[in-house]
Enzyme design. Structure first.
Site, mmCIF file in Angstrom:
data_model
loop_
_atom_site.group_PDB
_atom_site.id
_atom_site.type_symbol
_atom_site.label_atom_id
_atom_site.label_comp_id
_atom_site.label_asym_id
_atom_site.label_seq_id
_atom_site.Cartn_x
_atom_site.Cartn_y
_atom_site.Cartn_z
ATOM 1 N N SER A 144 4.210 -8.937 1.731
ATOM 2 C CA SER A 144 4.832 -9.728 0.658
ATOM 3 C C SER A 144 4.196 -11.098 0.550
ATOM 4 O O SER A 144 4.212 -11.703 -0.515
ATOM 5 C CB SER A 144 6.311 -9.980 0.966
ATOM 6 O OG SER A 144 7.033 -8.830 1.025
ATOM 7 N N HIS A 165 1.624 -3.604 -3.281
ATOM 8 C CA HIS A 165 2.910 -4.272 -3.021
ATOM 9 C C HIS A 165 4.021 -3.607 -3.816
ATOM 10 O O HIS A 165 4.136 -3.760 -5.034
ATOM 11 C CB HIS A 165 2.793 -5.769 -3.376
ATOM 12 C CG HIS A 165 4.011 -6.549 -3.017
ATOM 13 N ND1 HIS A 165 4.645 -7.409 -3.874
ATOM 14 C CD2 HIS A 165 4.734 -6.579 -1.865
ATOM 15 C CE1 HIS A 165 5.704 -7.927 -3.275
ATOM 16 N NE2 HIS A 165 5.780 -7.440 -2.060
#
Ligand SMILES: CC(=O)CC(=O)SCCNC(=O)CCNC(=O)[C@H](O)C(C)(C)COP(=O)(O)OP(=O)(O)OC[C@H]1O[C@@H](n2cnc3c(N)ncnc32)[C@H](O)[C@@H]1OP(=O)(O)O
Ligand SMILES: NC(=O)C1=CN([C@@H]2O[C@H](COP(=O)(O)OP(=O)(O)OC[C@H]3O[C@@H](n4cnc5c(N)ncnc54)[C@H](O)[C@@H]3O)[C@@H](O)[C@H]2O)C=CC1
Length: 272
Positions: A144, A165
């Site tokens: 992240s 992601h």
């Protein structure tokens, strides 16, 4: 022009070959995100090995996946429970679990890492995997907040490295940020996007910058909400009408008018 066409044909051929090649996926980390990624990959027909250093965690993750697939099947095959059962068993058959990352990447076309958010731990893992994974295998991190370039630096395959992601919960959230570093080859980038689409996701290209796109917007927004609470909000400034709770909104919430979700709000919504 001929040169250009040759380049286009070659790029297309390489990309098609790489995307078609992504059949075997190794997901490292079986926590919240890793389990979700492994589940969706198995649901969409990939052979998946989900790995964790913690044997108990990976077993529990498989159980959670079983429960989540039931929810997906119930919705996807609402009119055809038999097809739903086939969907569940076919996905679960495609999912293996392991505690041995080294042997699990030996036939991988794609390795997606979703382990603890620690740069040194991620670098150490990728450096080890780089020694044993097939040379064509693409490596991706689900980080992240860490720079993809710094993680990729631990390997000798920066051209076959990028970020994938996902968002929590992975089986539900449609968006996938595909992060490229300057060294990521066009073929790798396109293969990651194609794989994301095969997973049923909407892909968006990101540069390797802090927070990519979504967290760059989301985190300051969430912090601002917490800062507001910290400042005491309305109780602190009773004379400032700007912070006064809006009666209309308070009443609407009390009446269950929550917008699209409840089918009524400022508008009426027809749920399909
Ligand atoms: C930190 C980062 O780097 C990036 C991030 O991930 S940021 C976080 C991004 N994620 C979000 O913003 C999601 C925020 N959460 C939500 O929007 C909602 O909680 C949610 C949509 C996920 C669930 O909705 P909810 O109203 O709380 O719960 P619920 O009614 O049980 O579920 C809604 C639907 O999702 C499905 N669902 C929820 N969780 C699921 C799961 N784990 N597996 C499968 N299906 C699931 C349910 O089956 C349900 O489907 P139907 O509406 O068709 O029945
Ligand atoms: N939680 C979230 O909402 C999101 C998290 N991410 C990122 O995904 C990654 C994983 O996050 P979570 O799933 O929330 O973490 P988690 O804590 O739920 O799971 C991490 C798992 O990795 C395992 N692990 C740790 N080191 C390992 C190693 N060396 N080899 C194999 N397994 C190892 C742990 O045992 C644990 O089961 C992090 O990089 C995080 O930043 C990305 C998007 C959203």
């Amino acid at each position: 022009m001929a040169f250009c066409n040759t380049l286009i044909v070659r790029t297309f051929t390489q990309t098609a070959a790489m995307a078609a090649a992504i059949k075997n996926v190794t997901v490292i980390g079986s926590g919240l995100m890793g389990a979700g990624i492994a589940q969706v990959a198995a649901q969409t027909g990939h052979h998946v090995t989900m790995v964790d250093i913690d044997e108990v965690a990976v077993g529990k993750a498989k159980d959670r996946i079983g429960a989540s697939i039931q929810r997906v099947a119930k919705k996807k095959f609402a009119q055809d429970p038999e097809a739903g059962q086939k969907f569940i068993s076919s996905a679960l058959e495609k999912l293996q679990i392991s505690t041995d990352a080294i042997s699990s990447v030996k036939s991988a076309d794609l390795v997606v890492e979703a382990i603890v958010e620690n740069l040194d731990v991620k670098k150490k893992l990728f450096a080890q995997l780089d020694e044993v994974a097939p040379s064509h295998a693409i490596f991706a991190s689900n980080t992240s907040s860490l720079p993809i370039g710094k993680i990729a630096a631990a390997t000798n395959r920066k051209d076959r490295f990028g970020g994938l992601h996902f968002f929590n919960p992975v089986p539900v959230m449609k968006l996938l940020e595909v992060v490229r570093i300057p060294e990521t080859s066009q073929g790798t980038y396109e293969a990651m996007c194609d794989w994301g689409k095969a997973m049923g996701k909407v892909t968006v290209e990101c540069k390797d910058t802090p927070g990519f796109i979504v967290n760059r917007l989301l985190v300051p927004y969430m912090f601002e909400a917490v800062r507001m609470l910290d400042r005491g909000w309305h109780a602190e400034y009773p004379e400032n009408t700007l912070f006064e709770p809006c009666e209309l909104l308070t009443n609407m919430v009390a009446e269950g008018k929550h917008g699209v979700k409840s089918g009524k709000g400022f508008y009426e919504y027809n749920k399909k």
